[in-house]
Each structure stands twice: as C-alpha cells, then as structure tokens.
Design a protein around this motif. Structure first.
Motif, short mmCIF file in Angstrom:
data_model
loop_
_atom_site.label_atom_id
_atom_site.label_comp_id
_atom_site.label_asym_id
_atom_site.label_seq_id
_atom_site.Cartn_x
_atom_site.Cartn_y
_atom_site.Cartn_z
N MET A 1 4.10 -6.11 -0.05
CA MET A 1 3.37 -5.47 -0.95
C MET A 1 3.27 -3.93 -1.04
O MET A 1 3.29 -3.20 -2.36
N ALA A 2 3.96 -3.13 0.08
CA ALA A 2 4.21 -1.90 0.08
C ALA A 2 5.23 -1.46 -0.91
O ALA A 2 5.18 -0.63 -1.74
N ARG A 3 6.34 -2.37 -1.16
CA ARG A 3 7.55 -1.94 -1.88
C ARG A 3 6.91 -2.40 -3.41
O ARG A 3 7.50 -1.42 -4.21
N VAL A 4 6.23 -3.35 -3.58
CA VAL A 4 5.65 -3.42 -5.00
C VAL A 4 4.97 -2.26 -5.35
O VAL A 4 4.99 -1.77 -6.70
N LEU A 5 4.13 -1.80 -4.56
CA LEU A 5 3.05 -0.64 -5.16
C LEU A 5 3.98 0.54 -5.23
O LEU A 5 3.68 1.30 -6.25
N SER A 6 4.84 0.74 -4.36
CA SER A 6 5.80 2.00 -4.35
C SER A 6 6.59 1.94 -5.82
O SER A 6 6.83 2.85 -6.39
N ALA A 7 7.22 0.63 -6.03
CA ALA A 7 8.33 0.51 -7.10
C ALA A 7 7.43 0.70 -8.44
O ALA A 7 8.10 1.17 -9.58
N ASN A 8 6.23 0.32 -8.54
CA ASN A 8 5.43 0.45 -9.77
C ASN A 8 4.67 1.89 -9.65
O ASN A 8 3.78 2.24 -10.73
N ASN A 9 4.84 2.68 -8.67
CA ASN A 9 4.08 4.06 -8.56
C ASN A 9 2.65 3.76 -8.90
O ASN A 9 2.01 4.78 -9.83
N VAL A 10 2.17 3.10 -8.11
CA VAL A 10 0.53 2.61 -8.22
C VAL A 10 -0.17 3.75 -7.63
O VAL A 10 0.14 4.31 -6.55
N HIS A 11 -1.30 4.28 -8.40
CA HIS A 11 -1.79 5.39 -7.75
C HIS A 11 -3.22 4.94 -7.23
O HIS A 11 -3.54 5.44 -6.47
N THR A 12 -3.90 4.04 -7.78
CA THR A 12 -5.01 3.43 -7.36
C THR A 12 -5.12 1.87 -7.26
O THR A 12 -4.58 1.14 -8.20
N VAL A 13 -5.24 1.36 -6.02
CA VAL A 13 -5.29 0.03 -5.85
C VAL A 13 -6.90 -0.43 -5.86
O VAL A 13 -7.61 0.04 -5.30
N ALA B 1 -10.36 -14.26 7.95
CA ALA B 1 -9.08 -14.46 7.37
C ALA B 1 -8.84 -13.47 5.86
O ALA B 1 -7.66 -12.58 5.92
N SER B 2 -9.86 -13.48 5.03
CA SER B 2 -9.71 -12.71 3.76
C SER B 2 -9.89 -11.20 4.39
O SER B 2 -9.40 -10.34 3.39
N SER B 3 -10.71 -10.98 5.36
CA SER B 3 -10.85 -9.53 5.88
C SER B 3 -9.46 -8.96 6.41
O SER B 3 -9.14 -7.98 5.95
N GLU B 4 -8.69 -9.54 6.99
CA GLU B 4 -7.25 -9.48 7.27
C GLU B 4 -6.33 -9.03 6.01
O GLU B 4 -5.49 -8.17 5.86
N SER B 5 -6.60 -10.00 5.17
CA SER B 5 -5.66 -9.76 3.80
C SER B 5 -6.15 -8.37 3.31
O SER B 5 -5.13 -7.90 2.72
N GLU B 6 -7.52 -8.14 3.29
CA GLU B 6 -7.85 -6.68 2.46
C GLU B 6 -7.24 -5.50 3.61
O GLU B 6 -6.65 -4.57 3.00
N VAL B 7 -7.47 -5.63 4.72
CA VAL B 7 -6.87 -4.67 5.65
C VAL B 7 -5.38 -4.47 5.66
O VAL B 7 -4.87 -3.34 5.48
N ASN B 8 -4.71 -5.62 5.36
CA ASN B 8 -3.32 -5.42 5.00
C ASN B 8 -2.88 -4.67 3.77
O ASN B 8 -1.97 -3.92 3.73
N LEU B 9 -3.77 -5.06 2.85
CA LEU B 9 -3.59 -4.32 1.51
C LEU B 9 -3.60 -2.83 1.80
O LEU B 9 -3.02 -2.05 0.82
N VAL B 10 -4.86 -2.38 2.41
CA VAL B 10 -5.13 -0.86 2.81
C VAL B 10 -3.60 -0.45 3.54
O VAL B 10 -3.03 0.56 3.07
N LYS B 11 -3.16 -1.19 4.36
CA LYS B 11 -1.88 -0.78 5.35
C LYS B 11 -0.75 -0.70 4.11
O LYS B 11 0.10 0.42 4.39
N ALA B 12 -0.54 -1.65 3.38
CA ALA B 12 0.57 -1.59 2.30
C ALA B 12 0.23 -0.45 1.32
O ALA B 12 1.32 0.24 1.33
N SER B 13 -0.87 -0.04 1.21
CA SER B 13 -1.02 1.30 0.28
C SER B 13 -0.87 2.59 0.90
O SER B 13 0.05 3.27 0.30
N VAL B 14 -0.75 2.72 2.25
CA VAL B 14 -0.48 3.92 2.92
C VAL B 14 0.95 3.79 3.08
O VAL B 14 1.80 4.82 2.90
N LEU B 15 1.73 2.58 3.55
CA LEU B 15 3.10 2.52 3.69
C LEU B 15 3.75 2.89 2.36
O LEU B 15 4.94 3.48 2.18
N ALA B 16 3.43 2.43 1.09
CA ALA B 16 3.96 2.47 -0.12
C ALA B 16 4.07 4.21 -0.52
O ALA B 16 4.86 4.49 -1.06
N GLY B 17 3.01 4.97 0.09
CA GLY B 17 2.82 6.23 -0.25
C GLY B 17 2.61 6.79 -1.44
O GLY B 17 1.91 7.87 -1.84
#
Length: 251
Positions: free
Chosen positions: A1-13, A23-39
């Motif tokens: 997810m981080a690679r996709v966000l970074s490659a597309n220069n996503v500003h707002t998730v 389970a769905s909570s973990e998915s959203e937490v992972n999305l937050v973590k991916a957003s941070v990793l993407a930069g």
C-alpha cells in the motif's frame, strides 16, 4: 500500500473501509501506517460516515484504534459526521452506489418503526452531497478532528409526514421505546424481510438498529449545525428529505 501511495504521489488518503470490529480496524490502522511509510500523504480521513459510536462499544473501540494510531503520526486527520444516509429512503431511480439499509421508515411498504417519541432531532445526508462537502473541505487550510455536514435536520415524525404526503396515504406506524431498544429489539419492517438478511442476520440487524435507536435518543444524530461545512460552503446545495421523497410520487 505504501508503494502505491508513494508512486501516485497521494496527498490525502480517504478511508471508506467498513470499520465495525477488530479485523476491519486492523485494516484501517495498516492504511494509516502505509500512509506514513509512503511519505507523500499529509492528510487522512478516518472512516465514520455517519455518527460517532460510543466508547466501550465494539464499533466505537474499533474506530478508536485508528485515532490512536493517527495521533502517533504527523498526519493531519479528520472524521466526517453526516447523520443517516438519505439514499436509504429513495426509490430505485435515485442514483446511489450503496446498498440501502432501510431504517425506521419503510417508504416502499408504507410502514414505520420509529425510535423514541419521533420528535428527537435527526440529520440526513445524500451520499453524493457528502462527497461534495468532502471535496470542498480538501481546500480548507486547516482541518478539525471532526467535521459535520448535512442535507437536512428534522425529526422522524416530520419525515414520516413528508413520506405519507409523497405516497398519498397513511403508514402503518409503531414506536419503539427505550426499554425495547435496550433489549436489542426494533419493529421489523417489510423491507428488512425483502433484504433476505443476506448482509446481516435478523438478530444482528435488530441489534444494530436498536443501537442506532439509542443513538437517536442520546442525540448523536443531532448534528451541530453551527459547526457544519454547510455554512462554509454555501455553494453546495444538498438534497433535502422532501427532495428524495418527492421521487416516490406516482410510484
């Protein structure tokens, strides 16, 4: 997810995940973590799209995990409160991408099972109008941690009157008192049976709607209009209850 966000220069998730349990909570937490990793992401919209659930509830605790994770980041974040979706009360001709969950008033079958007295304030918003307010909010220089928007704030009794006027006849109406809601029960509407209980079992749907009913009585659907984006973005003209119900005329 981080690679996709970074490659597309996503500003707002913008999360539209259905966060209901761990389970769905973990998915959203992972999305937050991916957003941070993407930069590249600077802003994050956590998934609420309705009203805030109480702390200590399964849904409330699941969504709180996202906020806990967001507070460890430098992301600017928010949640959208828009009441109940008006899409659920329109005919099939109303454009919508959501699966409608008919609650309290079954316009198609001219029936209602209203929580409380029916005089408690309720906010309703069409999904496309929520999107319009979100789009406008992207240009705000600063986000609050909670944002509000609405199509109309009214009461269930006023909604019922407008629905009866649109259908040209009285509805079969029941009122669910607090005690019934606390037992996890609501009036079963014909539309619930038409759904075939494919998404939710009968028991699960009853319990979920009983929680919503208690939220109505607690005032959680009574959105603060003075804080709503409607004031900031007056150029957005959302659909009202009567706009949607008028589509039933002649059906």
């Amino acid at each position: 997810m981080a690679r996709v966000l970074s490659a597309n220069n996503v500003h707002t998730v913008i999360s539209a995940l259905r966060v209901f349990e761990s389970a769905s909570s973990e998915s959203e937490v992972n999305l937050v973590k991916a957003s941070v990793l993407a930069g590249t992401p600077k802003r994050f919209v956590a998934s609420v799209w309705g009203v805030q659930y109480a702390e200590g509830s399964m849904v409330g605790d699941a969504r709180a995990r996202t906020l806990t994770e967001l507070r460890t980041t430098n992301l600017e974040w928010t949640r959208f409160n828009n009441g109940y979706f008006l899409d659920c009360f329109g005919p099939s001709t109303l454009k919508s991408y959501m699966q409608p969950v008919v609650y309290a008033i079954d316009v198609a079958h001219k029936a209602a099972g209203i929580p409380g007295t029916g005089n408690e304030p309720m906010a309703f918003t069409y999904t496309f109008d929520v999107a319009r307010f979100l789009l406008a909010a992207l240009d705000l220089p600063k986000w609050e941690e909670e944002m509000y928007c609405y199509g109309e704030k009214t009461t269930w009794n006023a909604f019922l009157k407008a629905a009866e006027d649109a259908r040209g006849s009285k509805f079969n109406v029941s009122y669910d008192p607090l005690g019934k809601l606390q037992r996890g029960k609501v009036t079963e509407l014909p539309a619930h049976q038409d759904m075939g209980y494919e998404v939710f079992s009968r028991e699960a749907l009853q319990q979920l709607m009983a929680i919503w009913g208690q939220f109505v009585l607690d005032g959680r659907y009574d959105l603060p209009l003075d804080k709503a984006l409607n004031k900031t973005f007056a150029e957005v003209h959302p659909m009202t209850v009567k706009d949607v119900l008028a589509m039933w005329q002649g059906l």
